[in-house]
Design a protein around this motif. Structure first.
Motif, short mmCIF file in Angstrom:
data_model
loop_
_atom_site.label_atom_id
_atom_site.label_comp_id
_atom_site.label_asym_id
_atom_site.label_seq_id
_atom_site.Cartn_x
_atom_site.Cartn_y
_atom_site.Cartn_z
N GLY A 1 0.83 -1.21 0.00
CA GLY A 1 0.00 0.00 0.00
C GLY A 1 0.86 1.25 0.00
N TRP A 2 0.25 2.34 0.43
CA TRP A 2 0.89 3.66 0.45
C TRP A 2 0.84 4.18 1.88
CZ3 TRP A 2 2.71 5.96 -4.08
CH2 TRP A 2 2.41 5.26 -5.25
N VAL A 3 1.93 4.84 2.33
CA VAL A 3 1.95 5.45 3.65
C VAL A 3 2.15 6.95 3.48
CG1 VAL A 3 2.75 3.44 4.93
CG2 VAL A 3 4.42 4.97 3.94
N GLU A 4 1.48 7.71 4.33
CA GLU A 4 1.59 9.17 4.30
C GLU A 4 2.71 9.61 5.24
OE1 GLU A 4 -1.20 13.09 5.05
OE2 GLU A 4 -2.08 11.10 5.20
N MET B 1 -2.21 2.17 3.10
CA MET B 1 -3.57 2.36 2.58
C MET B 1 -3.61 1.96 1.11
SD MET B 1 -3.77 6.53 2.28
CE MET B 1 -2.75 6.94 3.68
N THR C 1 1.44 6.82 8.44
CA THR C 1 0.12 6.21 8.56
C THR C 1 0.24 4.72 8.25
OG1 THR C 1 -0.40 6.60 6.24
CG2 THR C 1 -1.05 8.32 7.81
N ARG D 1 -7.58 5.09 -1.64
CA ARG D 1 -7.63 6.05 -0.52
C ARG D 1 -6.67 7.23 -0.73
NH1 ARG D 1 -8.14 9.48 2.45
NH2 ARG D 1 -8.23 9.53 4.69
#
Length: 60
Positions: A24-27, A39, A36, A43
């Protein structure tokens, strides 16, 4: 590192980075005190109010 930002934002302030495992991707940035949880792409670009914002590649 693959990273994107919401259109008009500076990558050093807030960016979304693809996880090394591809889960996924993290902020990362000033609006998130820590990373984070990962996600899904769906999202990425949604703000806290649920509005969708254009996402562009980050020039790192």
């Amino acid at each position: 590192m693959l990273a994107v930002v919401c259109l008009g934002e500076l990558p050093r302030r807030r960016k979304l980075v693809r996880t090394a495992t591809g889960s996924g991707w993290v902020e990362i940035g000033s609006f998130a005190s820590a990373q984070t949880p990962p996600m899904p792409w769906a999202r990425v670009g949604l703000c806290q109010f649920g509005r969708s914002h254009p996402v562009v590649p980050a020039n790192l």
